[in-house]
Scaffold this active site. Structure first.
Site, PDB file in Angstrom:
ATOM      1  N   GLY A 137      93.491  94.229  53.115  1.00  0.00           N
ATOM      2  CA  GLY A 137      92.161  93.407  52.802  1.00  0.00           C
ATOM      3  C   GLY A 137      92.043  93.654  51.393  1.00  0.00           C
ATOM      4  O   GLY A 137      92.818  93.476  50.513  1.00  0.00           O
ATOM      5  N   GLY A 138      90.572  93.946  50.875  1.00  0.00           N
ATOM      6  CA  GLY A 138      90.333  93.724  49.446  1.00  0.00           C
ATOM      7  C   GLY A 138      91.036  95.147  48.739  1.00  0.00           C
ATOM      8  O   GLY A 138      91.512  95.025  47.364  1.00  0.00           O
ATOM      9  N   GLY A 370     117.840  72.537  29.584  1.00  0.00           N
ATOM     10  CA  GLY A 370     116.364  72.844  29.345  1.00  0.00           C
ATOM     11  C   GLY A 370     116.136  74.560  29.279  1.00  0.00           C
ATOM     12  O   GLY A 370     115.056  74.734  28.689  1.00  0.00           O
ATOM     13  N   ALA A 371     116.974  75.233  30.116  1.00  0.00           N
ATOM     14  CA  ALA A 371     117.058  76.481  29.922  1.00  0.00           C
ATOM     15  C   ALA A 371     116.912  77.166  28.446  1.00  0.00           C
ATOM     16  O   ALA A 371     116.299  78.265  28.178  1.00  0.00           O
ATOM     17  CB  ALA A 371     117.825  77.286  31.022  1.00  0.00           C
TER      18      ALA A 371
END
Length: 463
Positions: A137-138, A370-371
């Protein structure tokens, strides 16, 4: 509580821990709470680690399963407030089942205060979470908001909902380690940054990690005096002569670092890219490097996320970044496209372009497409770019060019001298001289300013 105090003492310098708010108790300290309720299940205080001040909290699983109640949460939130005032890191030793059900919304409210402190102080002070047992949980969302999540093998687990609840709801039977152990979070989910075999090894690693990061966002990482040799003739042999033959980038990183010391982060997650800390000529530096051993060092979704978050951490805390490049491109394919390689790859572009710390790039073999642009090119904002004579810089690799161009004789030349002639590379250097060149560049960039170009609140990173 005594066992947790002993763990804290092992982590910290001898006799340096000072506990605060030790007498706090829950307003519901009756019945099951009455016995051993002093401190409300969490120890908070401050200490030194290697003579550096830190603030620490440790949750006691023997008291109500380490669950967080109203006062338990207030103690942690108060510790964060003190850390902010003093400009010092916060380290959490976490072992908790989550919100204390008996305290209802008051427990949830306390978690909300902690989450807000995690976010408010993100980028101001380093935050480190050490998971010492099952957490749910938290108790996992707060660590997820911190800078580093650390887990111990066969001991630490993190999950939103535990195995028992899952079995009741869905009928699925699963053991805690398979649901949220180190194998899941260090190898697959990317939640975990460091894994060690024992608590003692983990505490030693935290001490090492703190050597590389400053106390807060207004300070700089500590440099140390280095009198060793900068010339390194071993570097030339790290890359094979055959252009398509794989090799281990870790060898290059170790040869570049002082005393061959490289503190790697997320070593088993997205192994096609390496991140971590080291020093060159005594100067602390962060390293982002392609790893040709895995997926040829190409960039996929996980590698983009891993590198982008690390770059942003380093930018927050004034740590210079060295990018070592041998990349064939972003990894193509239907699966990557469907999972959002465009959106995730954009995170990497954003992180480099946004970062204002000293940024140095070293192209050791290939840098395609693009890399090449994304990995701290001059156009993205690199301060200095070096290349070895073995470097190839091109719009795409030879196979891609052959598939598109009929006449490959007229294809663009990948010789690094072409990029250097356009000012995209500052210098083509002998590998053996790399350490000296990097130290010189780091010394030059020490006085780099942090320009505030825009009066906006913040940009909108493609999360």
């Amino acid at each position: 509580m005594d066992k947790m105090r002993e763990k804290i003492r092992i982590l910290c310098d001898q006799d340096s821990f000072e506990e605060i708010n030790a007498f706090v108790t829950s307003r519901m300290s009756q019945g099951v709470y009455k016995q051993n309720s002093m401190g409300d299940g969490v120890i908070t205080g401050y200490a030194t680690i290697a003579n550096r001040k830190v603030f620490i909290y440790g949750q006691d699983f023997t008291f109500c399963g380490g669950s967080l109640g109203e006062m338990h949460g207030k103690k942690i939130a108060h510790l964060y407030e003190l850390a902010e005032k003093c400009g010092s890191p916060v380290i959490g030793l976490i072992h908790s089942g989550g919100a204390r059900i008996n305290e209802g919304v008051l427990a949830l409210d306390s978690y909300g205060h902690i989450f807000r402190k995690n976010v408010e102080l993100s980028g101001k002070i380093p935050q480190i979470s050490i998971i010492l047992g099952p957490c749910a949980g938290g108790a996992v969302y707060s660590p997820a908001l911190t800078d580093f999540v650390c887990m111990v093998e066969n001991q630490s687990q993190m999950f939103i909902t535990g195995p028992k609840v899952i079995e009741v709801i869905s009928g699925e039977k699963i053991i805690a380690n398979d649901l949220g152990g180190t194998n899941i979070h260090a190898n697959s989910s990317g939640v975990c940054h460091l894994v060690r075999e024992s608590e003692e090894e983990m505490f030693h690693s935290i001490q090492q990690l703190l050597e590389y990061i400053p106390q807060n966002h207004q300070e700089y990482p500590r440099n140390i005096e280095y009198i060793g040799e900068l010339y390194n003739e071993m570097l030339e042999a790290c890359i094979p002569y055959e252009k398509n033959k794989t090799y281990d980038m870790r060898n290059i990183v170790l040869e570049l670092m002082d005393n061959h010391r490289f503190f790697e982060i997320q070593a088993t997650y997205a192994k096609n890219i390496m991140i971590g800390f080291g020093r060159v000529g005594g100067h602390t530096i962060a390293i982002v490097a392609n790893q040709p051993k895995y997926r040829a060092g190409g960039i996929d979704i996980d590698a983009s996320d891993k590198a982008a978050r690390f770059i942003r951490f380093c930018d927050c805390f004034n740590i210079p970044i060295l990018t070592i490049i041998d990349v064939p491109g972003f990894i193509p394919g239907q699966q990557q496209e469907a999972l959002g390689i465009i959106r995730h790859g954009a995170k990497l572009l954003y992180a480099y372009a946004e970062a204002t710390v000293p940024k140095i790039s070293l192209v050791v073999r290939k840098a395609y497409g693009g890399a090449y642009v994304a990995l701290n090119s001059k156009s993205i904002g690199a301060d200095m770019v070096f290349a070895w004579p073995t470097a190839e810089i091109s719009v795409m690799g030879p196979q891609g060019l052959q598939a598109i161009m009929k006449d490959t004789k007229n294809s663009p030349d990948s010789d690094p001298m072409i990029a250097a002639s356009y000012g995209l590379i500052d210098e083509i250097i002998n590998p053996n001289e790399t350490r000296r060149k990097l130290k010189s560049a780091l010394m030059c960039l020490q006085t780099k300013s942090n320009p505030q170009k825009h009066s906006k609140k913040h940009g909108n990173i493609p999360l």
